[in-house]
Design an enzyme around this catalytic site. Sequence first.
Site, PDB file in Angstrom:
ATOM      1  N   GLU A 224       0.811  -1.225   0.000  1.00 36.79           N
ATOM      2  CA  GLU A 224       0.000   0.000   0.000  1.00 36.79           C
ATOM      3  C   GLU A 224       0.837   1.264   0.000  1.00 36.79           C
ATOM      4  OE1 GLU A 224      -0.508  -2.606   1.955  1.00 36.79           O
ATOM      5  OE2 GLU A 224      -2.536  -3.306   1.516  1.00 36.79           O
TER       6      GLU A 224
ATOM      7  N   HIS B  95     -10.877  -4.818  10.242  1.00 33.48           N
ATOM      8  CA  HIS B  95     -11.588  -4.847   8.958  1.00 33.48           C
ATOM      9  C   HIS B  95     -12.937  -4.155   9.093  1.00 33.48           C
ATOM     10  CE1 HIS B  95      -8.544  -7.634   7.696  1.00 33.48           C
ATOM     11  NE2 HIS B  95      -9.149  -7.971   6.597  1.00 33.48           N
TER      12      HIS B  95
HETATM   13  C1  LIG Z   1      -2.474  -4.504   4.626  1.00 29.61           C
HETATM   14  C2  LIG Z   1      -3.445  -5.417   3.991  1.00 29.61           C
HETATM   15  N1  LIG Z   1      -3.647  -5.347   2.672  1.00 29.61           N
HETATM   16  C3  LIG Z   1      -4.520  -6.179   2.087  1.00 29.61           C
HETATM   17  C4  LIG Z   1      -5.210  -7.097   2.806  1.00 29.61           C
HETATM   18  C5  LIG Z   1      -6.226  -8.008   2.144  1.00 29.61           C
HETATM   19  N2  LIG Z   1      -5.767  -9.375   2.162  1.00 29.61           N
HETATM   20  C6  LIG Z   1      -6.202 -10.271   3.055  1.00 29.61           C
HETATM   21  S1  LIG Z   1      -5.456 -11.754   2.877  1.00 29.61           S
HETATM   22  C7  LIG Z   1      -4.565 -11.209   1.579  1.00 29.61           C
HETATM   23  C8  LIG Z   1      -3.647 -12.126   0.853  1.00 29.61           C
HETATM   24  C9  LIG Z   1      -2.551 -12.548   1.670  1.00 29.61           C
HETATM   25  O1  LIG Z   1      -1.797 -13.423   0.932  1.00 29.61           O
HETATM   26  P1  LIG Z   1      -0.678 -14.272   1.634  1.00 29.61           P
HETATM   27  O2  LIG Z   1       0.107 -13.388   2.528  1.00 29.61           O
HETATM   28  O3  LIG Z   1       0.055 -15.001   0.588  1.00 29.61           O
HETATM   29  O4  LIG Z   1      -1.499 -15.257   2.574  1.00 29.61           O
HETATM   30  P2  LIG Z   1      -2.502 -16.430   2.137  1.00 29.61           P
HETATM   31  O5  LIG Z   1      -3.860 -15.870   2.193  1.00 29.61           O
HETATM   32  O6  LIG Z   1      -2.118 -16.898   0.799  1.00 29.61           O
HETATM   33  O7  LIG Z   1      -2.322 -17.472   3.188  1.00 29.61           O
HETATM   34  C10 LIG Z   1      -4.849  -9.893   1.304  1.00 29.61           C
HETATM   35  C11 LIG Z   1      -4.247  -9.130   0.222  1.00 29.61           C
HETATM   36  C12 LIG Z   1      -4.988  -7.131   4.188  1.00 29.61           C
HETATM   37  N3  LIG Z   1      -5.640  -7.989   4.973  1.00 29.61           N
HETATM   38  N4  LIG Z   1      -4.094  -6.300   4.751  1.00 29.61           N
END
Ligand SMILES: Cc1ncc(C[n+]2csc(CCOP(=O)(O)OP(=O)(O)O)c2C)c(N)n1
Lengths: 325, 331
Positions: free
Chosen positions: B65, B134
């Site tokens: 971000e 959230h």
């Molecule tokens: C700062 C922030 N940006 C975006 C999100 C939205 N978000 C929730 S889970 C996720 C993906 C995370 O991917 P990863 O770290 O690979 O974990 P996975 O879900 O694959 O286990 C995102 C972008 C968030 N929770 N926090």
Amino acid sequence: MQSKIILKKLYRKMLQIRLCEESFIIPILNKEIRCPIHLYVGEEAISAGIGAVLNNKDVMFSNHRSHGHYLSKGGELKELIAEIYGKETGCSRGRGGSMHLIYPKTGFLGSAPIVSGTISLAVGSALSFKIRNKKNVAVSFFGDGATGEGVLFESMNFASLKKLPLIFVCENNLYATHLQILETHAKDNIWEMAKPFGIPSFRIDGNNVLEVFEKAQKAVKYCKSGKGPVFIECITYRLMGHVGPDDNIQGNHTDIRPKKEIEAWKKRDPILKFEKYLLKNNVLNKKEIEDVKNKIQKKIEEYHNISIKEEYPLTKNLEKYVFKK
Amino acid sequence: MSSKNSRKLSYSLAINEALHQMMEFDSSVFLIGQGVKSPWYVGNTCNGLIEKYSEKRVIDTPISENAITGAAVGAALSGMRSIAVHPRIDFMMYALDPIINQAANWSYMFGGKVSVPVVIWGIINRGGEQGAQHSQALQALFSHIPGLKVVMPSTPYDAKGLMISAIKDDNPVVYIDDRWLYKIEEMVPEKIYSVPIGKGVIRKRGNDVTIAGISYMASEAVKAANELEKHNISSEVIDMRTVKPLDIDLVLQSIKKTGRLIVTEAAWLTGSVSASIVAEVQNRGFKYLKAPIERICLPDCPAPTSGPLEKEYYINSNDIILKVKKLLYKN
Ligand SMILES: Cc1ncc(C[n+]2csc(CCOP(=O)(O)OP(=O)(O)O)c2C)c(N)n1
Ligand SMILES: [Mg+2]
């Protein structure tokens, strides 16, 4: 070969996580559970392997996909289930839900869903160990997606500079929500990201619990000897949706992963893989495996039944816990 | 407007139309942010944009971000009109530096040599037992900053018109929408039009009390006023639409008539935008007031997850109805 005691312990933990996750599916679909749930199915070997080398004075921080982390660090199963139902008896007293778990008694210091948000907190725990000359380690769990955030790099530099006892564990399941790793990374080289900071770093098979366990053992030893942090990238795959059992069932259509790919990874299911190993090496026989499963399954069902009947937090206590009184 | 040139559109599709039209109209407009490819993040607000304007101008991003928002600001300094979207305003907290230290100060600290035509679009997405990280509504944070304008539409018409104004504005504009409004429908003109930044609007005329609402609570205020009408209580509803700068004049005109004011905002009470409204109104309109100004906001408490706590935590038209009745019967 590891001792039978350790092998059985690893297996039980993986099973506990798997069966616990699967137990949420029906209540989610029935809307008895309403908080967003990021299931850990398919990634159990990582938590089980890492958790097994830690003691209660070591600490762990985690992210949104945290049930496995919590359970592997000794979080009570019953309190996890109650939390997800929003009950006062939950590990966060119904204020946190699936995405905000904690179990301080055994060193699980919190999971939170702001991506990368807890990495620097783990740095702080490791720093506290260093300041107080404690021989403990902190573990930071995060996903491949988290490696897009600058705070990870700031944390790696600082942890390495101060030689902090910290294990960075990246669970690379190849996707961050709807994006495949090569849509968000110029290179598929997460483990190498730690190298410029002088941090020993490894890429391992996250679906092989013994590989995880052995690497974690070495990492803990390295950290506790005062040499600084270690970075472990575990390659794995989530066998369910990003959030909920199946993104498509939930109508959000974020699961854009190829069916073929999912099928291929189902064949590399870490639990099936480990069961084969246990059978082959006569650690457990088929009957014993069934018995372990039934025993865990029974407990989980019992805890669901109890949790459903338990009290919600009282509305007059809405603002309780904003501050410590 | 003739109905020939407008049709029913949902709030989210009104945003979508604004984006389509502005990208068509001005080739320097581009959109960058997490999830522009995915309805899970942005609903249908970004439908069809990539197909039409390609991934060059509609950019889904890594989870970064801070850097992405900074890049939007830098592109705006380099001849583009940038829109940086954050599918949850909670995630935007990683981007406070480029927004607050950089974009907001840039024009002033360089003596007006350059301006920053950037839209920072942050979506409020809450409820559903999502919990503390959230659920937040953080407009007060941005409204505190001198170099930022902050808009919060509550209707499809304004969602489109304010997005267009935000994109056309030569200054940083924080555009905050709310997923709870996405399905609301009304007639929206097909053409490109602007809703002026800094101007509120009267949604319903009345004499007994003025209810000034922000974003989601402006729509709840209309519901409350309709209900109160059945009980012979006549409320005037103001939708603030912009929370920085505030249209205090409009509120003053209204209380000249009603003498009573309730301000409502689904954000924490302390340090809120509604607090700024109250401060200005009492200062400039003290003589019109027949009763102390009331506020209906969220308690100073993070969002809980547990169902019953969540229900207790959030506010809606019922809270407004109760407050209006109390205010009128007391006086
Ligand atoms: C700062 C922030 N940006 C975006 C999100 C939205 N978000 C929730 S889970 C996720 C993906 C995370 O991917 P990863 O770290 O690979 O974990 P996975 O879900 O694959 O286990 C995102 C972008 C968030 N929770 N926090
Ligand atoms: Mg991932």
